[in-house]
Design a protein around this motif. Structure first.
Motif, PDB file in Angstrom:
ATOM      1  N   GLU A  20       0.832  -1.201   0.000  1.00  0.00           N
ATOM      2  CA  GLU A  20       0.000   0.000   0.000  1.00  0.00           C
ATOM      3  C   GLU A  20       0.872   1.259   0.000  1.00  0.00           C
ATOM      4  OE1 GLU A  20      -3.556   1.494   2.853  1.00  0.00           O
ATOM      5  OE2 GLU A  20      -1.544   1.498   3.719  1.00  0.00           O
ATOM      6  N   GLU A  24       0.701   3.979  -3.061  1.00  0.00           N
ATOM      7  CA  GLU A  24       0.113   5.288  -2.734  1.00  0.00           C
ATOM      8  C   GLU A  24       0.924   6.428  -3.343  1.00  0.00           C
ATOM      9  OE1 GLU A  24      -2.553   6.532  -1.248  1.00  0.00           O
ATOM     10  OE2 GLU A  24      -3.458   4.736  -0.412  1.00  0.00           O
ATOM     11  N   GLU A  25       2.214   6.195  -3.620  1.00  0.00           N
ATOM     12  CA  GLU A  25       3.090   7.251  -4.122  1.00  0.00           C
ATOM     13  C   GLU A  25       3.154   7.320  -5.646  1.00  0.00           C
ATOM     14  OE1 GLU A  25       6.906   7.202  -2.189  1.00  0.00           O
ATOM     15  OE2 GLU A  25       5.988   7.773  -0.292  1.00  0.00           O
ATOM     16  N   SER A  31      -6.330   5.361  -5.247  1.00  0.00           N
ATOM     17  CA  SER A  31      -6.275   4.799  -3.898  1.00  0.00           C
ATOM     18  C   SER A  31      -5.600   3.437  -3.922  1.00  0.00           C
ATOM     19  CB  SER A  31      -7.685   4.656  -3.304  1.00  0.00           C
ATOM     20  OG  SER A  31      -8.424   3.684  -4.027  1.00  0.00           O
ATOM     21  N   ALA A  32      -4.998   3.109  -2.809  1.00  0.00           N
ATOM     22  CA  ALA A  32      -4.451   1.772  -2.574  1.00  0.00           C
ATOM     23  C   ALA A  32      -4.976   1.366  -1.202  1.00  0.00           C
ATOM     24  CB  ALA A  32      -2.930   1.787  -2.592  1.00  0.00           C
ATOM     25  N   ILE A  62      -5.925  -1.561  -5.742  1.00  0.00           N
ATOM     26  CA  ILE A  62      -5.529  -0.277  -6.306  1.00  0.00           C
ATOM     27  C   ILE A  62      -6.565   0.206  -7.313  1.00  0.00           C
ATOM     28  CG2 ILE A  62      -3.750   0.827  -7.727  1.00  0.00           C
ATOM     29  CD1 ILE A  62      -1.913  -1.539  -6.554  1.00  0.00           C
ATOM     30  N   GLN A 148      -5.250   0.592   7.307  1.00  0.00           N
ATOM     31  CA  GLN A 148      -5.288   1.521   6.173  1.00  0.00           C
ATOM     32  C   GLN A 148      -4.290   2.661   6.392  1.00  0.00           C
ATOM     33  OE1 GLN A 148      -6.925   0.345   3.669  1.00  0.00           O
ATOM     34  NE2 GLN A 148      -7.844  -1.247   4.945  1.00  0.00           N
ATOM     35  N   ASN A 149      -3.558   3.007   5.335  1.00  0.00           N
ATOM     36  CA  ASN A 149      -2.558   4.085   5.406  1.00  0.00           C
ATOM     37  C   ASN A 149      -1.622   3.895   6.598  1.00  0.00           C
ATOM     38  OD1 ASN A 149      -3.689   5.600   3.150  1.00  0.00           O
ATOM     39  ND2 ASN A 149      -5.380   6.005   4.548  1.00  0.00           N
ATOM     40  N   GLU A 152       1.754   5.870   6.608  1.00  0.00           N
ATOM     41  CA  GLU A 152       1.490   7.308   6.753  1.00  0.00           C
ATOM     42  C   GLU A 152       1.083   7.655   8.186  1.00  0.00           C
ATOM     43  OE1 GLU A 152      -1.861  10.413   5.133  1.00  0.00           O
ATOM     44  OE2 GLU A 152      -1.214   8.839   3.769  1.00  0.00           O
TER      45      GLU A 152
END
Length: 187
Positions: A20, A24-25, A31-32, A62, A148-149, A152
């Protein structure tokens, strides 16, 4: 004003936090989402999947804009950002839930994935034979919110520092041409 036609791709390449974080980048990725696919039961929990008994793989689901990035380019990122030569293993993560797998959404993706696997296997990218599975998407479900995320939201967590951060650094260097503008600006 027309809406862009988005497509979907689903990849298993070890821990879904890593997969993910990488995707994401990538430019063109809307979205991933961390999730589970390919197993025996609908809507499994993380505990069930991590037991290795359900047949699911941890995946990134994705959504991407094919006018910005192609499925072939996504596969190139996939081959370069995990080890597709180890069965049911990525680094210290061991079990069928960490297998290298491409879950195709249609016959066109299946064909492209099979060609991409053969081409990559013939290249000098990996010394050992590729063991990545190519299978139809089945039994997909979104993972729990705390997955999720993950990178991040938890950049200082041990796994993120030791495993994900170095992977992202290498990815950003090798694939700078595919990075979202906001990722390039942060570097």
């Amino acid at each position: 004003m027309g809406t862009k036609k988005m497509e979907e791709a689903t990849f298993g390449a070890g821990c879904f936090w890593c997969v993910e974080a990488v995707f994401e980048e990538v430019k063109g990725i809307k979205s991933a989402v961390a999730g589970y696919a390919g197993g025996e039961i609908p809507n499994p929990t993380y505990r069930q999947v991590s037991s290795g008994q359900t047949g699911h793989a941890e995946v990134a689901h994705i959504t991407f804009d094919p006018s910005v990035i192609s499925y072939e380019q996504l596969l190139e990122v996939f081959w370069h950002t995990h080890n597709p030569t180890t069965k049911n293993r990525q680094g210290a993560d061991v079990g069928p839930q960490y297998r290298s797998t491409i879950f195709y959404h249609n016959e066109k993706q299946k064909e492209i994935a099979e060609k991409s696997l053969k081409k990559t296997d013939r290249s000098d990218l990996w010394e050992d034979p590729i063991v990545t599975e190519i299978e139809p998407l089945s039994n997909y479900s979104v993972a729990e919110n705390y997955h999720q995320n993950y990178y991040e939201n938890n950049p200082n967590a041990g796994y993120c520092q030791v495993v994900i951060a170095p992977k992202l650094k290498k990815f950003r260097q090798e694939f700078s041409h595919l990075l979202k503008d906001e990722v390039k600006q942060k570097q």
